[in-house]
Scaffold this active site. Structure first.
Site, PDB file in Angstrom:
ATOM      1  N   GLU A 168       0.794  -1.228   0.000  1.00 18.19           N
ATOM      2  CA  GLU A 168       0.000   0.000   0.000  1.00 18.19           C
ATOM      3  C   GLU A 168       0.830   1.285   0.000  1.00 18.19           C
ATOM      4  O   GLU A 168       0.852   2.026   0.991  1.00 18.19           O
ATOM      5  CB  GLU A 168      -0.979  -0.003   1.176  1.00 18.19           C
ATOM      6  CG  GLU A 168      -1.890  -1.217   1.181  1.00 18.19           C
ATOM      7  CD  GLU A 168      -3.086  -1.071   2.109  1.00 18.19           C
ATOM      8  OE1 GLU A 168      -3.075  -0.179   2.962  1.00 18.19           O
ATOM      9  OE2 GLU A 168      -4.042  -1.847   1.966  1.00 18.19           O
ATOM     10  N   GLU A 352      -5.862  -8.319  -0.116  1.00 14.77           N
ATOM     11  CA  GLU A 352      -6.588  -8.058   1.127  1.00 14.77           C
ATOM     12  C   GLU A 352      -7.990  -7.623   0.796  1.00 14.77           C
ATOM     13  O   GLU A 352      -8.177  -6.785  -0.095  1.00 14.77           O
ATOM     14  CB  GLU A 352      -5.986  -6.886   1.932  1.00 14.77           C
ATOM     15  CG  GLU A 352      -4.697  -7.176   2.613  1.00 14.77           C
ATOM     16  CD  GLU A 352      -4.164  -5.964   3.391  1.00 14.77           C
ATOM     17  OE1 GLU A 352      -4.961  -5.085   3.804  1.00 14.77           O
ATOM     18  OE2 GLU A 352      -2.947  -5.906   3.568  1.00 14.77           O
TER      19      GLU A 352
HETATM   20  C1  FCB Z   1      -4.960  -2.136   5.036  1.00  8.32           C
HETATM   21  C2  FCB Z   1      -3.641  -2.571   5.640  1.00  8.32           C
HETATM   22  C3  FCB Z   1      -3.756  -3.621   6.695  1.00  8.32           C
HETATM   23  C4  FCB Z   1      -4.997  -3.439   7.548  1.00  8.32           C
HETATM   24  C5  FCB Z   1      -6.219  -3.243   6.694  1.00  8.32           C
HETATM   25  C6  FCB Z   1      -7.499  -3.100   7.478  1.00  8.32           C
HETATM   26  O1  FCB Z   1      -4.867  -0.812   4.614  1.00  8.32           O
HETATM   27  O2  FCB Z   1      -2.779  -3.064   4.643  1.00  8.32           O
HETATM   28  O3  FCB Z   1      -2.573  -3.634   7.434  1.00  8.32           O
HETATM   29  O4  FCB Z   1      -4.787  -2.428   8.446  1.00  8.32           O
HETATM   30  O5  FCB Z   1      -6.053  -2.126   5.880  1.00  8.32           O
END
Ligand code: FCB
Length: 435
Positions: A168, A352
C-alpha cells in the site's frame, strides 16, 4: 456459510489469509530494532487508547498455532510480512541472526503445512534510525530498501512462492506524510510529494535486487478504491479526477505506464524531487503479478477551500462497517475489470479485503459478496488468480488500536486465546467442500 463455492472461482484459484508483522508479532526482543510505529504509538494522541504493537497477538511465539489455523481452514497460502527492524535493526548494516532464525522457522513451518508463503517486504515498520535520516522523504531509501530486499532474497528467496515489495504505497506516502494519520505522522505537502515518488523508486530498486538474487514471481501490493464523483457536476467530476489520481492512478500509472498523472505533476510540481522523470524506468520495472487491497469506495466532492487539491472525501449512503467504511462489492468487480483493461494483463490477486465488525454474520456476507464480485470480474476477462482474507486474526489495527476487529479468528488479548469465528468456518466449509 457462503453461497459461493470454490468452483465458481476456477480450478487453480488460490485462497489465503493475510497479516502483517507489526500487527501480530509482538516479540520485540531478540535484537529487534525500534520502528516508526513504536514511537508513533508512544506519542500521545496518535493511536486510540495509546495501544501499541509491543505484544499484539504474540505471534512471535504462537506462530505454530496460527499456521495450524490457516492449514485447518483449508487455505492454500499465507500472506505475511517480514519486519525490516527485526532483520536489520539499524535499517542498514548489521543483520540480526535471531531475526533470520525466526523467519526461517516461520517459512519452514508454512512449507511443512503445505502453505505457500506470500511475503511482503514492507508493511510499514520502518526502522527508526532510517526515519532519523528522513525515511521515505530521503532518496537514499531506494538504496537502503534494496539492501534489505537483497538480504531477504538471499536468505529466504528459495522458499517464497511470491514476493511483494511494498504494501500500500498510498498509505506509506499520503496517509503518513500528508494526512498524518499513520507513522511518521507528517502533514506536509513537500514531505508527501517526496515520499510518493521515493516509495515507488524504492519498489523498483528492490525488484532489481530481488531479481539479482535469482528470485521470481515478484509484485507490488496497491491499495485501490472505487473512486466516484459525488455528483455529475463539472466540479465534482474534477474532484473525482484529483481523488482518483491521488489514490489510484499515481501508483497504477507509475508502475505500469512509467509516468505520473499530469493533474498531479502540475499540482505538486514545486514539491516533487527534482529530476524524478529520470527514475520512471526504475519505477516501472516489469513485474510478475499485481496485488490489490480493496476495502471501500472513495466519493469525491469539490471543495474550493483546499487550493492544492480542491477536493474532499464524503461518506455515501451504502451500508458501513463498524469503522464507517462503505461496503461496496460491486466496486471490487469494477476495479478489477478496470485494472485488467486499462493497465495490465498480469495475474491479479486480491491480496486483502475484509471488514472491521463485531457482528460476524455481516463478515460472512461481506466475504460471500466480495468473492462473487471476483467471479463476476473474471467473467469480464480479469485474470484474478487468488483472494486473501484480511485478516487471519484480530490484530493491531494501526491508529484504531485493538478495538477494531478484522479477524476471521477472534483473539482474546488477555489470554491470547484464538477462537475461530463463523467467517473462518464459512471459509473452511467452502474450501473443504463440505457444504
Ligand atoms: C490495510 C492494511 C492492513 C490493515 C487493513 C485493514 O490498509 O494493509 O494492514 O490495516 O487495511
Amino acid at each position: 456459510m457462503f453461497s459461493i463455492s470454490r468452483d465458481d472461482l476456477g480450478p487453480n484459484f488460490l485462497f489465503g489469509t493475510a497479516t502483517a508483522a507489526y500487527q501480530i508479532e509482538g516479540g520485540q526482543t531478540d535484537g529487534r530494532g525500534s520502528c516508526i510505529w513504536d514511537t508513533f504509538a508512544a506519542t500521545p494522541g496518535n493511536v486510540k487508547n495509546a495501544h501499541d504493537g509491543a505484544t499484539a497477538c504474540d505471534h512471535y511465539n504462537r506462530w505454530p498455532e496460527d499456521l495450524d489455523l490457516i492449514r485447518d481452514g483449508g487455505f492454500d497460502a499465507y500472506r505475511f510480512s517480514l519486519a525490516w527492524p527485526r532483520l536489520i535493526p539499524e535499517g542498514t548494516g548489521a543483520v540480526n541472526p535471531k531475526g533470520i532464525a525466526f523467519y526461517d522457522r516461520l517459512i519452514d513451518g508454512m512449507l511443512e503445512r503445505g502453505l505457500k508463503p506470500y511475503a511482503t517486504l514492507y508493511h510499514w515498520d520502518l526502522p527508526s534510525p532510517l526515519q532519523d535520516k528522513g525515511g521515505w522523504m530521503n532518496r537514499d531509501i531506494a538504496k537502503w530498501f534494496a539492501e534489505y530486499a537483497a538480504l531477504v532474497g538471499h536468505h529466504f528467496g528459495d522458499r517464497l512462492a511470491a514476493t511483494a515489495t511494498i504494501n500500500e504505497p498510498w498509505c506509506v506516502a499520503f496517509l503518513s506524510h500528508f494526512l498524518g494519520i499513520h507513522a511518521p505522522g507528517y502533514r506536509d505537502i513537500r514531505a508527501a510529494s517526496r515520499a510518493m515518488h521515493h516509495v515507488l523508486l524504492a519498489h523498483g530498486t528492490a525488484i532489481d535486487a530481488l531479481r539479482a538474487e535469482g528470485m521470481k514471481n515478484l509484485g507490488i501490493v496497491l491499495n485501490l478504491e472505487k473512486a466516484e464523483p459525488f455528483s455529475e457536476s463539472a466540479e465534482d467530476r474534477l474532484a473525482f479526477d484529483y481523488g482518483d489520481a491521488l489514490f489510484n492512478r499515481w501508483y497504477l500509472d507509475g508502475v505500469f505506464k512509467g509516468r505520473y498523472p499530469d493533474i498531479l505533476t502540475s499540482a505538486l510540481a514545486q514539491y516533487l524531487p527534482e529530476g524524478f522523470e529520470k527514475d520512471m524506468d526504475v519505477v516501472s520495472r516489469p513485474l510478475d503479478w499485481l496485488g490489490i487491497n480493496y476495502y471501500t469506495r472513495g466519493l469525491y466532492k469539490y471543495d474550493a477551500s483546499r487550493p492544492a487539491f480542491p477536493v474532499t472525501q464524503v461518506k455515501g449512503d451504502l451500508p458501513k462497517s463498524d469503522l464507517g467504511w462503505e461496503i461496496y462489492p460491486k466496486g471490487l468487480e469494477d476495479l478489477l475489470v478496470r485494472v485488467s483493461r486499462e493497465y495490465t494483463k498480469l495475474p491479479l490477486y486480491v491480496t486483502e479485503t475484509g471488514m472491521s465488525e463485531t457482528d460476524d454474520t455481516r463478515r460472512v456476507q461481506f466475504y460471500d459478496d466480495h468473492l462473487r464480485a471476483v467471479a463476476n470480474a473474471q467473467g469480464q476477462g480479469a485474470d484474478v488468480r487468488g483472494f486473501f482474507a484480511w485478516s487471519l486474526l484480530d490484530n493491531y489495527e494501526w491508529a484504531e488500536g485493538y478495538n477494531s476487529r478484522f479477524g476471521i479468528v477472534h483473539v482474546d488479548y488477555e489470554t491470547q486465546k484464538r477462537t475461530p469465528k463463523g467467517s473462518y468456518r464459512a471459509f473452511q466449509g467452502m474450501l473443504h467442500n463440505t457444504r
